[in-house]
Design an enzyme around this catalytic site. Structure first.
Site, mmCIF file in Angstrom:
data_model
loop_
_atom_site.group_PDB
_atom_site.id
_atom_site.type_symbol
_atom_site.label_atom_id
_atom_site.label_comp_id
_atom_site.label_asym_id
_atom_site.label_seq_id
_atom_site.Cartn_x
_atom_site.Cartn_y
_atom_site.Cartn_z
ATOM 1 N N ASP A 48 -6.363 0.153 2.041
ATOM 2 C CA ASP A 48 -6.251 -0.914 1.046
ATOM 3 C C ASP A 48 -5.415 -2.067 1.609
ATOM 4 O O ASP A 48 -5.750 -3.245 1.463
ATOM 5 C CB ASP A 48 -5.594 -0.323 -0.209
ATOM 6 C CG ASP A 48 -5.587 -1.315 -1.351
ATOM 7 O OD1 ASP A 48 -6.679 -1.728 -1.767
ATOM 8 O OD2 ASP A 48 -4.482 -1.706 -1.790
ATOM 9 N N LYS A 55 -6.423 -6.155 2.442
ATOM 10 C CA LYS A 55 -5.660 -7.347 2.054
ATOM 11 C C LYS A 55 -5.352 -8.200 3.280
ATOM 12 O O LYS A 55 -5.432 -9.434 3.237
ATOM 13 C CB LYS A 55 -4.363 -6.939 1.357
ATOM 14 C CG LYS A 55 -4.617 -6.246 0.027
ATOM 15 C CD LYS A 55 -3.333 -5.688 -0.556
ATOM 16 C CE LYS A 55 -3.609 -4.918 -1.826
ATOM 17 N NZ LYS A 55 -2.458 -4.121 -2.257
#
Ligand code: ADP
Ligand code: ASP
Ligand code: MG
Length: 815
Positions: free
Chosen positions: A678, A682
């Site tokens: 994750d 980003k």
């Protein structure tokens, strides 16, 4: 002396007629007004449709009975039984005549323009006969006047032209002979030389009032209707339209010519010539002052006075080499059309003189076409002209105002409002007076266009954002709460109104053209929602065709992403907290950005990185202001942040992970955070925003956990593995401590490369003192070289994420 004209709704029911009488009571008694009346609302249309039914051999009897009954009902309501008979008889005679005429039309199966006018005349005759009788109760001097006798016209049935000189004499004579009476005059109808009934065109009762006013040098013409005067736009289309205190004759003329039905355009001419002010007032709001149309208007601060529109027009285009440099070509064309009574609404000519585009009423289009084909037969055959075609399904939108002449940038504003909302302009015309600019657009875009243009020109009025939201989980719910709480503040301080027009989750969807009430959205979705279907939701959103739309994706699934492009290409902005779209293929990411640019809308995703923290925005601002990004470092996972901030001497690594999980900082399987995936997404989005066309595979992602931990079968096995590997973590931690450093799992972008590694940093590093579960990001740039720009704070959670989505929505509204 004043002329008071009451329109259809103002004579449409017993209650309205009582109001009318009380308005007359307040007029000066020493100067009896002349009262001009329309047919009861809907009656002219009903008569028209009965006439057509009769010609088509359909039943018109039921309708006729209904119209009759409406009148009789008013009489029974407003008159005492003893006074009813004479007027019931009078009207019965009219209705019998009307029935006979309809029967003849039925018999001969033919409806001429002349007969049509005769049939229509019964609307005004019945209403006026009825009301004058009722008025007698309060004004004994009230008398019925068949206006057809005193207004003389040519024989252009349906839209007859008034013989002004003769008419003025007849009106004056009539008035002089009835000085002590109060005249109730039929609007709309007139007669030709032979005494046959003609009409002045739909809406023509206003004109009747002006004709009487001019003949009698009246002090004022009052047009009593059902709205607060002339509004900035058609209130049926634009909810935010507001009443204009004052207009010049020209402005009123232009607005009404381009569709503001509240006053019939020719009305302005006699009033203008005699400088008689017209005031438009509301019978439903008697105390309101309405709109004055007059000479010497006060200077206005409004950039434009109003926006009006004709919703159905046809366009013809005439082009070809035969027109170039041919003096008199357009003269020939337009005199032909005017001779044959084809009214040309608007004309534009290309500067090369190679083509002329003009608009006419759809009912005139085929006539215009055949006239042209006949008149220009030779040129067409010689191919000097192209055969013209009729294009339908179009509308005209016009902005009107005398200030336009003095203010530059008006057309820019108009076209950017249209462009931003994806509205294609087919043709443009600017009146030579510069009092109006009109554009031809597709009929399906009209309502959206009028609203968008209204918002653009009356910027100090509230702008409305229409939002369509996917996802009713934590973030969606929280967003609705925040919106509801902030609504009054937004309206007061930002002149912004946010309306939720549609909500969908995976189960149900619901769209509401009036907006969904936020205090009860859950019940409304439950009660009125239909089975969820994203394509259907989007289709409905598009077909609402509203201005300033935002599609808000508060989900974390792939499905909505597949529709972003389509949504953006429909000129609808997208606000999303869903990372999947921007972190998949670069090509997809780039296509969203490109579509937003091409279609002039926004694509905002601040919450993709660090939830509500201003990270994406900061990066964008730095770059836009010409700064050069040298390095970005970041910790963009609350879980990872918490674990390393708390893994200190005396603690076991697995204990800290367990703690994080118990505090609710992790996914159900903490590895979903600890695998760094994750975080990597980003970083990828940030790198792309910094201008690097990277893919996931280009990122160097170091595993922070030994392979055996990642491979464990279950979450409990995973904890066992962490314990088994305790020495590994311990060793890292001790090494860091001896060097006065701490462990941090840091993402870095430098020279176009992204890496995510476990690092040991000393106290000089801005991440050294990080605590709790905060996210942190530091930008080292040309300007922030020695001490980087740092953004730090909570980077997850429904409240802050929803707030970030909210801020993005508001930012769409700012444009
Ligand atoms: P009446 O029967 O009183 O003559 P109309 O129906 O002819 O009334 O005209 C009034 C209507 O005109 C209003 O109800 C409104 O819906 C419509 N309208 C269209 N554009 C405008 C505008 N710019 N300002 C006010 N009314 C408008
Ligand atoms: N009754 C006519 C119409 O509806 C005239 C008017 O109301 O002004 O067009
Ligand atoms: Mg009218």
């Amino acid at each position: 002396m004043n002329i008071l004209k009451f329109g259809g709704t103002s004579v449409g029911s017993a209650e309205r007629i009582s109001t009318l009488l009380s308005i007359l009571k307040s007029e000066r008694i020493d100067q009896k007004p002349v009262v001009v009346l329309s047919a009861m609302s809907g009656v002219t249309n009903a008569l028209l449709s009965m006439a057509e039914k009769a010609r088509n051999q359909d039943d018109y009897g039921t309708m006729l009975k209904e119209v009759e009954e409406r009148h009789f009902h008013v009489i029974r309501t407003l008159l005492p039984a003893a006074a009813q008979n004479p007027v019931l008889t009078r009207l019965k005679i009219y209705f019998n005549e009307l029935e006979d005429i309809l029967q003849s039309v039925h018999n001969i199966r033919e409806l001429s323009a002349q007969t049509k006018d005769l049939i229509l005349s019964y609307g005004e005759r019945c209403s006026t006969a009825m009301i004058s009788h009722i008025a007698k109760q309060q004004f004994p001097e009230a008398v019925f006047v068949d206006g057809a006798q005193v207004i003389k016209t040519d024989s252009n049935f349906g839209q007859a032209k008034v013989n002004t000189n003769l008419t003025e004499i007849l009106i004056r004579d009539f008035y002089d002979a009835h000085r002590d009476q109060m005249l109730f005059v039929t609007g709309f109808i007139a007669s030709n030389d032979e005494g046959r009934i003609t009409t002045l065109g739909r809406g023509g009762s206003d004109y009747t009032a002006a004709i009487w006013a001019a003949a009698l040098d009246a002090a004022e013409i009052q047009i009593w209707t059902d709205v607060d005067g002339m509004l900035t736009a058609d209130p049926r289309m634009v909810k935010k339209a507001f009443s204009l205190p004052e207009l010049s004759y020209t402005e009123a003329m232009e607005l009404s010519y381009f569709g503001a039905k509240v006053i019939y355009p020719p009305t302005m001419i006699p009033a203008f010539l005699k400088r008689i002010p017209i005031v438009i007032r509301n019978t439903f709001n008697v105390d309101f002052s309405g709109t004055y149309i007059r000479h010497n208007t006060e200077p206005s601060t409004l950039p434009i006075k109003g926006i009006s529109s004709i919703d159905e027009i046809s366009v013809l285009n005439l082009s070809g080499s035969g027109m170039v440099g041919k003096a008199g070509f357009s003269g020939r064309l337009f005199s032909l059309l005017s001779r044959e009574q084809v009214n040309v609404v608007l004309i534009t000519q290309s500067s090369s003189e190679h083509s002329i585009t003009f608009a006419v009423k759809p009912s005139d289009s085929l006539k215009a076409l055949s006239l042209i084909n006949k008149e220009f037969e030779l040129e067409l055959q010689a191919k000097k002209l192209e055969y013209p075609e009729v294009e339908n399904g179009l509308s005209v939108l016009a902005i009107v105002g005398e200030n336009m002449k003095r203010t530059p940038g008006m057309s820019g504003k108009l076209f950017s409002a249209l462009g931003r909302n994806g509205i294609n302009v087919r043709a443009i015309a600017q009146g030579s007076s510069e009092y109006n600019i009109s554009v031809i657009i597709s009929k399906t875009d009209l309502s959206k266009a009028v609203n968008a243009v209204h918002d653009a020109f009356y910027a100090d009025l509230k702008k409305t954002l229409h939002i369509f939201c996917l996802g009713t989980g934590n973030i969606g719910k929280t967003l609705f709460n925040q919106l509801q709480e902030q609504m009054p503040f937004l309206a007061d301080n930002n002149d912004l109104q946010v309306k939720v027009m549609g909500i969908s989750n995976t189960r149900k969807m619901h769209l509401n053209a009036d907006g969904i009430e936020l205090s009860t959205w859950e019940e409304e979705l439950e009660r009125e929602g239909t089975a969820a279907s994203l394509p259907e939701f989007i289709k409905k959103m598009k077909s609402m065709n509203l201005p300033n739309c935002v599609f808000v994706d508060n989900t974390a699934s792939q499905n909505p992403i597949n529709h972003y492009l389509d949504v953006l290409q429909s000129s609808i902005s997208v606000v999303t907290c869903n990372k999947i779209g921007n972190s998949s293929d670069y090509e997809q990411y780039a296509s969203f950005k490109q579509a937003a640019r091409t279609y002039g809308v926004d694509f905002f995703y601040e919450t993709n990185v660090g939830a509500g923290l201003p990270i994406i925005r900061t990066l964008k601002d730095l770059m836009l202001s010409g700064d050069k990004i040298m390095r970005i470092e970041a910790i963009l996972s609350g879980t990872i942040s918490y674990i390393f901030n708390n893994y200190k001497a005396g603690k076991q690594f697995h204990e800290v992970v367990r703690e994080a999980q118990e505090k609710g900082y992790t996914e159900p399987d903490p590895r979903d955070d600890l695998n760094g995936k994750d975080f990597m997404r980003k970083m990828l989005i940030l790198a792309r925003d910094a201008g690097y066309a990277l893919e996931e595979k280009d990122i160097e992602l170091e595993n922070m956990l030994p392979a055996s931990c990642m491979a464990a079968e279950s979450v409990e096995d995973f904890y066992v593995e962490l314990q088994t590997n305790a020495a590994y973590f311990q060793e890292l931690q001790t090494r860091a401590a001896t060097e006065n450093k701490v462990l941090r799992y840091i993402g870095k972008l430098e020279q176009g490369k992204v890496s995510i590694n476990l690092q040991m940093v000393d106290e000089s590093h801005p991440f050294f003192t990080l605590s709790g579960s905060d996210n942190i990001i530091s930008f080292t740039t040309n300007r922030y070289k020695d001490r980087p720009l740092v953004v730090k704070g909570p980077g997850a959670g429904a409240e802050v994420t929803a707030a970030g989505v909210f801020a993005d929505i508001i930012n769409v509204g700012k444009r």
